[in-house]
Design a protein around this motif. Structure first.
Motif, mmCIF file in Angstrom:
data_model
loop_
_atom_site.group_PDB
_atom_site.id
_atom_site.type_symbol
_atom_site.label_atom_id
_atom_site.label_comp_id
_atom_site.label_asym_id
_atom_site.label_seq_id
_atom_site.Cartn_x
_atom_site.Cartn_y
_atom_site.Cartn_z
ATOM 1 N N LYS A 181 0.718 -1.220 -0.060
ATOM 2 C CA LYS A 181 -0.013 0.092 0.091
ATOM 3 C C LYS A 181 0.957 1.356 0.106
ATOM 4 O O LYS A 181 0.296 2.231 -0.182
ATOM 5 C CB LYS A 181 -0.797 0.066 1.293
ATOM 6 C CG LYS A 181 -1.909 -1.275 1.275
ATOM 7 C CD LYS A 181 -3.074 -1.172 0.194
ATOM 8 C CE LYS A 181 -3.970 -2.074 0.611
ATOM 9 N NZ LYS A 181 -4.950 -2.379 -0.380
ATOM 10 N N MET A 182 2.126 0.920 0.066
ATOM 11 C CA MET A 182 3.248 2.323 0.173
ATOM 12 C C MET A 182 2.655 3.091 1.422
ATOM 13 O O MET A 182 2.518 4.274 1.223
ATOM 14 C CB MET A 182 3.325 2.841 -1.162
ATOM 15 C CG MET A 182 4.006 2.196 -1.930
ATOM 16 S SD MET A 182 4.417 2.958 -3.620
ATOM 17 C CE MET A 182 3.123 2.907 -4.463
ATOM 18 N N ASP A 183 2.301 2.376 2.442
ATOM 19 C CA ASP A 183 1.786 3.312 3.878
ATOM 20 C C ASP A 183 2.106 2.516 5.057
ATOM 21 O O ASP A 183 1.679 1.526 5.438
ATOM 22 C CB ASP A 183 0.403 3.237 3.619
ATOM 23 C CG ASP A 183 -0.654 4.115 4.844
ATOM 24 O OD1 ASP A 183 0.474 4.439 5.767
ATOM 25 O OD2 ASP A 183 -1.590 4.253 4.720
ATOM 26 N N PRO A 184 3.371 3.171 5.749
ATOM 27 C CA PRO A 184 3.793 2.348 6.780
ATOM 28 C C PRO A 184 2.722 2.364 8.152
ATOM 29 O O PRO A 184 3.192 1.571 9.059
ATOM 30 C CB PRO A 184 4.956 3.182 7.232
ATOM 31 C CG PRO A 184 4.616 4.655 6.775
ATOM 32 C CD PRO A 184 3.821 4.362 5.434
ATOM 33 N N ALA A 185 1.599 2.984 7.933
ATOM 34 C CA ALA A 185 0.823 3.165 9.004
ATOM 35 C C ALA A 185 -0.384 1.988 9.037
ATOM 36 O O ALA A 185 -1.263 1.656 10.064
ATOM 37 C CB ALA A 185 -0.020 4.347 9.140
#
Ligand SMILES: [Zn+2]
Length: 465
Positions: free
Chosen positions: A344-348
């Motif tokens: 998702k290219m989202d570290p959260a």
């Protein structure tokens, strides 16, 4: 094993209770098989103070044991390494099923013992076995190993060309149903309810509609859960369209049987409509990131696990087997959820606290056992692990990094104590319920003999002299 009262003191307790409290200088009292106190040391009163056995947990995390919601115990112990780096059809048809076809009840028992040994040593205290052909051997193994488990008969009555069954693996629909019901009568609630039984279908291509409906009727009659591998690869979904006229979860929904007692394993290639069905029917999901990336299922391309969690579907963690995933260490699986951050290219997405929930309380919910396990609370069963943080991979640890350190830096080898159903099953990394050395030797021998009998030949890529 006689149950003593146990008092765990001075630990950092990750409760996983409703408030998700973490207690520094905390204590847990265990009376019989149940937890009687969880709180600060300063709150200990009366009988809870009198532990028959006192464990000093200073410098250790104390948390609920991990729950592995999908395993193949029957061949997991003996099947490590026999199907690496091959496609799913090769994995199933040319490696696993020929091996299973020549696995004896004694082999299944030895396999179960090794898998339990590895799980206990890495902090898993409860496992859901998806079922093979020797469920009595599996039940005997988990009973002796001291782990909490659900067992099953792996029902199959259909042998399509893409998933052929070998010899005696194909039984009639009636024989499959009888075996599942007999298993429930024999083992459900055994070992003071440490062992439960579920209904199980191995894969949709291998079961008839009559068998699906029959197993669901048995599950509803005895109020037990149902396991099935679903939508693990694109090919399986395409096969369902050909054989059933629609996708796998759409098909099961049309039968009108899906409900909270169903748990789908893998569940990678879902359409948006199927995510809606899973949510609406409260179907549970067992996510096995280790097997998915090892076998190249397409988890990061097609998986909708972030969306399922966002929709508040119960998504639990699993290991599958040592053949599919090779390691039964839940620390590794929790860490592997990070693959979704990359996708998702989202570290959260998938914060470590969610990973820990998936490995504990969400697993309990998936197995319909959350009233008894999955968190540390008075009245719940005493399934507890102690994790040693006085090690180089844990320091420094701040209040904000207790759970992140556990998920991102922890390792199964850091678990030093495991209590299951109030029994001290492992202490100082020594598992008390079995002779570890003997199990390792027996598994090596059994595995080599199965390879001989099954004629599965695998050559090393590098010359071994
Ligand atoms: Zn599986």
């Amino acid at each position: 094993m006689k149950k003593k009262h146990i008092l765990i003191e001075h630990g950092t307790v990750i409760t996983l209770d409703k408030e998700r409290r973490i207690l520094k200088n905390g204590a847990i009292a265990v009376e019989g098989s149940e937890i009687s106190y969880v709180g600060k040391m300063s709150g200990l009163r009366g009988s809870a103070r009198k532990g028959g056995r006192v464990i000093n947990a200073q410098g250790k995390l104390v948390l609920p044991g991990f729950i592995n919601t999908h395993m193949h115990l029957e061949y997991s112990g003996i099947g490590r390494g026999i199907a690496d780096d091959v496609s799913l059809p090769t994995f199933v048809n040319e490696r696993v099923r020929p091996s299973e076809a020549v696995t004896s009840p004694e082999d299944a028992y030895i396999s179960t013992m090794l898998a339990c040994l590895e799980m206990i040593k890495t902090g898993t205290t409860c496992v859901c076995d998806t079922g093979g052909f020797h469920p009595d051997s599996v039940a005997k193994g988990v009973k002796e190993a001291g782990i909490r488990a659900t067992v099953a008969y792996g029902s199959m009555d259909t042998s399509p060309p893409e998933r052929p069954l070998v010899g005696a693996q194909q039984m009639t629909t009636g024989e499959n149903l009888r075996r599942s019901e007999d298993l429930i009568k024999k083992w459900h609630g055994d070992a003071e309810d440490r062992i439960r039984v579920r209904c199980s279908m191995r894969t949709l291509p291998n079961v008839s509609e009559e068998l699906i409906l029959g197993l669901n009727r048995i599950a509803e009659k005895y109020r037990v859960g149902v396991n099935i591998h679903l939508s693990d690869t694109k090919e399986v979904v395409e096969a369902a369209k050909r054989m059933r006229g629609c996708r796998e979860i759409e098909y099961l929904d049309k039968l009108g049987i899906l409900g909270p007692h169903w748990m789908g394993v893998h569940m990678i290639w879902l359409s948006d409509e199927e995510v809606e069905i899973v949510k609406k029917r409260h179907v549970k999901v067992s996510h096995c990131p280790g097997a998915a990336i090892h076998l190249g299922f397409g988890c990061t391309q097609a998986g909708k696990f972030v969306e399922l969690v966002r929709e508040e579907v119960t998504v639990a963690l699993s290991q599958d087997s040592t053949t599919a995933n090779n390691s039964l260490d839940m620390f590794r699986s929790m860490y592997l959820l990070s693959i979704h951050k990359d996708a998702k290219m989202d570290p959260a997405v998938f914060p470590p606290e969610k990973a820990l929930e998936m490995a504990t309380i969400d697993g309990a919910r998936a197995l319909l056992w959350d009233d008894k396990i999955g968190s540390l609370e008075p009245g719940k069963k005493a399934d507890i692990i102690l994790v040693d943080t006085k090690k180089s991979n844990w320091v420094p640890m701040h209040e904000f990094s207790i759970v992140p350190n556990l998920v991102y830096s922890g390792d199964g080898g850091d678990v030093d104590t495991a209590i299951i159903d109030g029994n001290l099953v492992m202490e100082n990394r020594r598992v008390k319920t079995m002779d570890e050395h003997s199990i390792l030797q027996k598994v090596q021998r059994a595995s080599e003999e199965i390879r001989e009998r099954s004629h599965v030949r695998i050559l090393p890529r590098w010359k071994v002299e």
